[in-house]
Write a protein that holds these residues in place. Sequence first.
Motif, PDB file in Angstrom:
ATOM      1  N   LYS A 186       0.836  -1.218   0.000  1.00 42.00           N
ATOM      2  CA  LYS A 186       0.000   0.000   0.000  1.00 42.00           C
ATOM      3  C   LYS A 186       0.864   1.260   0.000  1.00 42.00           C
ATOM      4  CE  LYS A 186      -3.995  -2.133   2.046  1.00 42.00           C
ATOM      5  NZ  LYS A 186      -4.488  -2.669   3.286  1.00 42.00           N
ATOM      6  N   ASP A 225       5.856  -3.122  -5.188  1.00 35.68           N
ATOM      7  CA  ASP A 225       5.056  -3.821  -6.210  1.00 35.68           C
ATOM      8  C   ASP A 225       4.698  -5.221  -5.754  1.00 35.68           C
ATOM      9  OD1 ASP A 225       5.036  -1.738  -8.232  1.00 35.68           O
ATOM     10  OD2 ASP A 225       7.206  -2.025  -8.239  1.00 35.68           O
ATOM     11  N   ARG A 269      -4.054  -0.366  -3.651  1.00 33.21           N
ATOM     12  CA  ARG A 269      -2.938  -1.082  -4.270  1.00 33.21           C
ATOM     13  C   ARG A 269      -2.900  -2.539  -3.816  1.00 33.21           C
ATOM     14  NH1 ARG A 269       1.750   0.899  -6.610  1.00 33.21           N
ATOM     15  NH2 ARG A 269       2.905  -0.809  -5.680  1.00 33.21           N
TER      16      ARG A 269
END
Length: 321
Positions: free
Chosen positions: A54, A58, A169
């Motif tokens: 977050k 990646d 994310r």
Amino acid sequence: MARKVLVLGEVRDGSLRNVSFEAVAAAKTVAEGGEVVGVLIGGSVNPLGAELVKYGADRVVTVESEKLAQYTPDGYSQALMAVIGEENPEGLILGHTALGKDLAPKIASRLSSGLISDATAVEVAGGNLVFTRPIYSGKAFEKKVVTDGLIFATIRPNNIAPLEKDESRSGDVSSLSVDIKDIRTIIKDVVRKATEGVDLSEAKVVVAGGRGVKSEDGFEPLKELANVLGGAVGASRGACDAEYCDYSLQIGQTGKVVTPDLYIACGISGAIQHLAGMSNSKVIVAINKDPEANIFKVADYGIVGDLFEVVPMLTEEFKKL
Ligand code: FAD
């Protein structure tokens, strides 16, 4: 030039330390559009992987083992070397924390790599990746460019802003199994000093006391001010040597290096060894009854007066905000 960059996240008391997110932000710059891979090492760290994602990683690789529940240079270097072997990164970023300072040189020597330690900034300039780091106890800064091999750096906490947390994310969190062996250091017990509240190295506000505080009890008004500001209490070596407080609070050349947004020095003369640990703070306020005190040379705001009058007055005023 896109690169794969590994970032070691640091876990304390089951949570990621803020420096982990700052290291991810630094790694993003180093990656120049490539992949940032978080690494978490510990007894039980898998649940924290998503948090690192977050903040910009990646994906995350974890190495979990009972033997890694406490930091040991042997255990952590085996785990990190295993991840490096699997991932073959072009960059590696750690926090310049007690752990990072211990582990990074060991890894650099294993990899026969250079190491830029204690970086306070990283940027792409003139087509180069440029790291900035303080030298001569913070009196000057040098710029470093890696021309060959692994880009390996430790970053000073509180200097590189973390990326904004993005709840949307997502990224893979995978485990790497590593057979940790031959640990020469066995941690039997961890005895903690009774430090309250905010971690000194990561605090945004530090209220530090020197010999001018005069006694252990003299630190009480400083603690109150730190509480009101959500900050941590620090000290000069003078105060520690006089047994007014614990050495874990010492700031300076032979103590902790801090770079808070606000540093309030109370009854500290400003010896060069103390300045080495705090002169890069964003705003420095000095309270000293001696108008000639050296600390005023680095202070943005100086208050000439008795700290036992000034500090409670500041506390009362800040309470009103
Ligand atoms: P002092 O120099 O005694 O200053 C006290 C100040 O308080 C004075 O300026 C005085 O005017 C003021 N004062 C007194 N009463 C009041 C009052 N009521 N209100 C307001 N002001 C008041 N020092 C560090 O801090 N960190 C380090 O990491 C460190 N490493 C060192 C490493 C080496 C190798 C050496 C040789 C020294 C190191 N020192 C370090 C020690 C350093 O040189 C100084 O001795 C120390 O910082 C002095 O601490 P101080 O400012 O609290 O005390």
